[in-house]
Design an enzyme around this catalytic site. Structure first.
Site, mmCIF file in Angstrom:
data_model
loop_
_atom_site.group_PDB
_atom_site.id
_atom_site.type_symbol
_atom_site.label_atom_id
_atom_site.label_comp_id
_atom_site.label_asym_id
_atom_site.label_seq_id
_atom_site.Cartn_x
_atom_site.Cartn_y
_atom_site.Cartn_z
ATOM 1 N N ALA A 137 -13.902 39.599 -6.426
ATOM 2 C CA ALA A 137 -13.934 38.731 -5.243
ATOM 3 C C ALA A 137 -15.338 38.188 -5.021
ATOM 4 C CB ALA A 137 -13.443 39.500 -4.023
ATOM 5 N N PRO A 141 -14.771 30.882 1.624
ATOM 6 C CA PRO A 141 -14.388 29.557 2.129
ATOM 7 C C PRO A 141 -15.532 28.537 2.036
ATOM 8 C CG PRO A 141 -13.587 31.261 3.602
ATOM 9 C CD PRO A 141 -14.431 31.949 2.573
ATOM 10 N N SER A 145 -18.487 27.270 -6.759
ATOM 11 C CA SER A 145 -19.401 27.262 -7.914
ATOM 12 C C SER A 145 -20.762 27.886 -7.608
ATOM 13 C CB SER A 145 -19.622 25.817 -8.385
ATOM 14 O OG SER A 145 -18.422 25.279 -8.863
ATOM 15 N N THR A 171 -7.839 36.723 -7.692
ATOM 16 C CA THR A 171 -6.759 36.985 -8.651
ATOM 17 C C THR A 171 -6.412 38.469 -8.641
ATOM 18 O OG1 THR A 171 -7.462 35.160 -10.047
ATOM 19 C CG2 THR A 171 -6.139 36.874 -11.105
ATOM 20 N N ASP A 257 -21.361 37.893 -18.295
ATOM 21 C CA ASP A 257 -21.540 37.975 -19.745
ATOM 22 C C ASP A 257 -20.314 38.617 -20.398
ATOM 23 O OD1 ASP A 257 -23.990 37.003 -19.072
ATOM 24 O OD2 ASP A 257 -25.099 38.827 -19.519
ATOM 25 N N GLY A 359 6.915 14.680 -26.714
ATOM 26 C CA GLY A 359 7.775 13.698 -26.046
ATOM 27 C C GLY A 359 8.499 14.303 -24.853
ATOM 28 N N GLU A 383 -14.221 31.821 -12.945
ATOM 29 C CA GLU A 383 -15.375 32.416 -13.647
ATOM 30 C C GLU A 383 -16.370 31.334 -14.087
ATOM 31 O OE1 GLU A 383 -14.512 35.741 -12.492
ATOM 32 O OE2 GLU A 383 -15.917 36.024 -14.148
ATOM 33 N N GLY A 384 -16.418 30.248 -13.321
ATOM 34 C CA GLY A 384 -17.354 29.159 -13.601
ATOM 35 C C GLY A 384 -16.648 27.987 -14.254
ATOM 36 N N THR A 385 -16.695 26.831 -13.603
ATOM 37 C CA THR A 385 -15.978 25.641 -14.104
ATOM 38 C C THR A 385 -16.636 25.099 -15.383
ATOM 39 O OG1 THR A 385 -17.375 24.114 -12.876
ATOM 40 C CG2 THR A 385 -15.411 24.931 -11.728
HETATM 41 C C1 LIG Z 1 -5.865 30.393 -9.293
HETATM 42 C C2 LIG Z 1 -7.290 30.722 -8.988
HETATM 43 C C3 LIG Z 1 -7.750 31.998 -9.185
HETATM 44 C C4 LIG Z 1 -9.065 32.326 -8.861
HETATM 45 N N1 LIG Z 1 -9.476 33.623 -9.017
HETATM 46 C C5 LIG Z 1 -10.699 33.987 -8.559
HETATM 47 C C6 LIG Z 1 -11.094 35.354 -8.543
HETATM 48 O O1 LIG Z 1 -10.389 36.248 -9.034
HETATM 49 N N2 LIG Z 1 -12.275 35.655 -7.964
HETATM 50 C C7 LIG Z 1 -13.118 34.728 -7.435
HETATM 51 O O2 LIG Z 1 -14.156 35.083 -6.919
HETATM 52 N N3 LIG Z 1 -12.773 33.412 -7.437
HETATM 53 C C8 LIG Z 1 -11.592 33.027 -7.986
HETATM 54 N N4 LIG Z 1 -11.234 31.705 -7.974
HETATM 55 C C9 LIG Z 1 -12.153 30.711 -7.446
HETATM 56 C C10 LIG Z 1 -12.860 29.929 -8.564
HETATM 57 O O3 LIG Z 1 -13.787 30.758 -9.219
HETATM 58 C C11 LIG Z 1 -13.492 28.701 -7.934
HETATM 59 O O4 LIG Z 1 -12.434 27.817 -7.580
HETATM 60 C C12 LIG Z 1 -14.450 28.010 -8.883
HETATM 61 O O5 LIG Z 1 -15.603 28.784 -9.033
HETATM 62 C C13 LIG Z 1 -14.842 26.617 -8.404
HETATM 63 O O6 LIG Z 1 -15.246 26.643 -7.087
HETATM 64 P P1 LIG Z 1 -14.648 25.606 -6.015
HETATM 65 O O7 LIG Z 1 -13.173 25.638 -6.166
HETATM 66 O O8 LIG Z 1 -15.209 25.904 -4.682
HETATM 67 O O9 LIG Z 1 -15.148 24.219 -6.510
HETATM 68 P P2 LIG Z 1 -16.560 23.537 -6.223
HETATM 69 O O10 LIG Z 1 -17.667 24.489 -6.482
HETATM 70 O O11 LIG Z 1 -16.502 22.885 -4.888
HETATM 71 O O12 LIG Z 1 -16.586 22.433 -7.355
HETATM 72 C C14 LIG Z 1 -15.778 21.263 -7.301
HETATM 73 C C15 LIG Z 1 -16.078 20.428 -8.537
HETATM 74 O O13 LIG Z 1 -17.480 20.086 -8.581
HETATM 75 C C16 LIG Z 1 -18.062 20.533 -9.794
HETATM 76 N N5 LIG Z 1 -19.433 20.992 -9.551
HETATM 77 C C17 LIG Z 1 -19.843 21.905 -8.651
HETATM 78 N N6 LIG Z 1 -21.181 22.082 -8.728
HETATM 79 C C18 LIG Z 1 -21.624 21.264 -9.716
HETATM 80 C C19 LIG Z 1 -22.901 20.987 -10.290
HETATM 81 N N7 LIG Z 1 -24.002 21.607 -9.863
HETATM 82 N N8 LIG Z 1 -22.968 20.083 -11.288
HETATM 83 C C20 LIG Z 1 -21.854 19.458 -11.736
HETATM 84 N N9 LIG Z 1 -20.622 19.667 -11.226
HETATM 85 C C21 LIG Z 1 -20.502 20.554 -10.250
HETATM 86 C C22 LIG Z 1 -17.177 21.674 -10.266
HETATM 87 O O14 LIG Z 1 -17.279 21.866 -11.647
HETATM 88 C C23 LIG Z 1 -15.800 21.187 -9.835
HETATM 89 O O15 LIG Z 1 -15.294 20.328 -10.802
HETATM 90 C C24 LIG Z 1 -9.945 31.330 -8.349
HETATM 91 C C25 LIG Z 1 -9.486 30.026 -8.167
HETATM 92 C C26 LIG Z 1 -8.184 29.701 -8.467
HETATM 93 C C27 LIG Z 1 -7.709 28.298 -8.254
#
Ligand SMILES: Cc1cc2nc3c(=O)[nH]c(=O)nc-3n(C[C@H](O)[C@H](O)[C@H](O)COP(=O)(O)OP(=O)(O)OC[C@H]3O[C@@H](n4cnc5c(N)ncnc54)[C@H](O)[C@@H]3O)c2cc1C
Length: 406
Positions: A137, A141, A145, A171, A257, A359, A383-385
């Site tokens: 966790a 809210p 990222s 999760t 890591d 298709g 775990e980081g986009t």
């Molecule tokens: C199904 C699901 C399961 C999850 N499970 C977990 C979990 O077990 N534990 C947990 O802690 N979290 C969990 N998460 C949360 C997930 O880790 C976050 O959604 C993710 O880190 C992205 O954060 P955000 O959704 O707030 O997007 P944001 O941080 O608001 O980002 C929105 C967009 O902006 C981009 N962006 C943000 N900052 C930058 C930057 N500096 N440069 C370029 N682009 C950027 C991002 O790549 C993304 O495309 C889960 C989410 C989902 C949907």
């Protein structure tokens, strides 16, 4: 020299994971895609097999995980091939995700928090937490990222930490027995004060506020958790309670890591599932995929297949390298991010392209292709986009700090 050849023991464990995926996960994959939030009871019946999987999986990462604390060690003096817990866990994640990513994320005792515990726990903590089912966790809210923006607090009160805050998108947050929670021990000291804590499910003050409805991985529960004066024992903090402003954020970040190559492996598993299905469809349609003919002399669909298969292979090798480095106590943050970036985008690309090339049948629910295209997206987010992994790679390659490149 790097050696990615799999020892016999790892092959046996990966094979066992594949059997679980083929015989238990695949047959119930659609059922739980259509029944979001219903607990997959079949997972209980596989408890004995999971015991076997976990014995050769995340539990054994202990002590084998690479991290910055080992930076001074000379790789030349290390064993050439110490393939172990990280690689085993990676292969198990890959094989079970080939079966179903949502069910894989619901396997008891294999949570993302387990990998985090294995990365940083002391021997004493591994004794206590080595066999728990731990979710992770971090997200709140107010941020996703930017994991340095944690607002949840942890205050020491006698022999207990008192935690307050809200965690979202956790999760396995409802089903796991423990939750690894990121919280600040002193918000005035910034990111260096962020620590991780193991919170038992039955800790007073911890509650599940609600579950999310999602695009994919519907078999996996995603919870909102509230920590309201939640009390846990003092020694449930992972790593040192000291706030080292010099070292900054490194302590908690080290958990990534281990977990990022694991998520990469999930993406590689679902990618392989889609490629196998697509190969069958193309072959049935009379399209030959040749490894002896240049791609530009083949059917366009076959050429696409070869391109995607090459991406799959490189994603696999990058993830194996990251796990190998962790097993051999080499710092692998850069390689962990590289592997997750490559596997995350390969997973979404290959699964969606497979829907396209198949298709109408690819789009229909007759096959699992459309489901895999929905399931794979999360692997490029949590775990980081994708963008965050690329940012980390760029910082490391260009030798820039997070303040210089954001
Ligand atoms: C199904 C699901 C399961 C999850 N499970 C977990 C979990 O077990 N534990 C947990 O802690 N979290 C969990 N998460 C949360 C997930 O880790 C976050 O959604 C993710 O880190 C992205 O954060 P955000 O959704 O707030 O997007 P944001 O941080 O608001 O980002 C929105 C967009 O902006 C981009 N962006 C943000 N900052 C930058 C930057 N500096 N440069 C370029 N682009 C950027 C991002 O790549 C993304 O495309 C889960 C989410 C989902 C949907």
């Amino acid at each position: 020299m790097i050696n990615l050849e799999l020892p016999k023991k790892l092959r046996a464990s990966a094979n066992q994971a594949h059997q679980v995926a083929a015989q238990i996960f695949r047959p119930i994959s659609r059922k739980y895609d259509l029944a979001e939030h219903e607990y997959p009871v079949e997972l209980d019946t596989m408890a004995a097999m999971v015991d076997g999987l976990s014995d050769s999986g995340t539990q054994k990462i202990s002590g084998a995980a690479g991290g910055r604390s080992d930076e001074d060690e000379d790789p030349a003096t290390m064993p050439v091939n110490a393939n172990g817990g990280n690689m085993s866990a990676l292969l198990n994640a890959l094989e079970t995700s080939w079966g179903d990513v949502g069910l894989m994320l619901s396997i008891p005792y294999q949570g993302l928090g387990n990998a985090a515990i294995a990365a940083v726990a002391t021997d004493e903590q591994l004794e206590r937490f080595g066999k728990v089912w731990a979710s992770m966790a971090i997200t709140e809210p107010s941020f996703g990222s930017d994991s340095a923006a944690v607002t949840t607090t942890a205050v020491l009160d006698g022999d207990e930490w008192v935690l307050n805050g809200e965690k979202i998108f956790v999760t396995a947050g409802e089903r796991s027995t423990h939750i690894v929670v990121w919280a600040s021990v002193d918000r005035s000291l910034g990111r260096a004060a962020i620590k991780s804590f193991v919170v038992p499910r039955d800790a007073p003050g911890l509650s599940v506020a609600r579950l999310e409805h999602k695009l994919g991985i519907k078999a996996s529960d995603t919870a909102v958790l509230l920590l309201q004066d939640c009390r846990i024992p003092k020694d449930n903090i992972l790593g040192s309670p000291e706030v080292n402003v010099e070292k900054g954020f490194a302590g908690v970040m080290q958990t990534f890591d281990n977990t990022r190559p694991m998520v990469a492996a999930m993406a590689i598993g679902v990618t392989r599932a889609a490629l196998e299905e697509l190969r069958t469809i193309l072959t049935d349609a009379g399209i030959e995929i040749s490894y002896d003919t240049p791609a530009n002399n083949q059917h366009a669909a076959a050429a696409e297949f070869l391109r995607m298969e090459a991406d799959y292979e490189s994603a696999y090798l990058l993830a194996m390298r990251a796990a190998w480095m962790a097993d051999n106590k080499q710092p692998n943050s850069l390689q962990a991010s590289m592997s997750k970036a490559k596997a995350g985008r390969t997973g979404t690309d290959v699964t969606l392209k497979s829907v396209e090339l198949a298709g109408a049948v690819g789009y229909s629910q007759r096959l699992l292709l459309e489901k895999w295209s929905r399931d794979s997206k999360i692997l490029d987010i949590f775990e980081g986009t994708q963008q965050i992994q690329q940012l980390i790679v760029a910082r490391r390659v260009l030798n820039k700090t997070s303040a210089e490149l954001k």
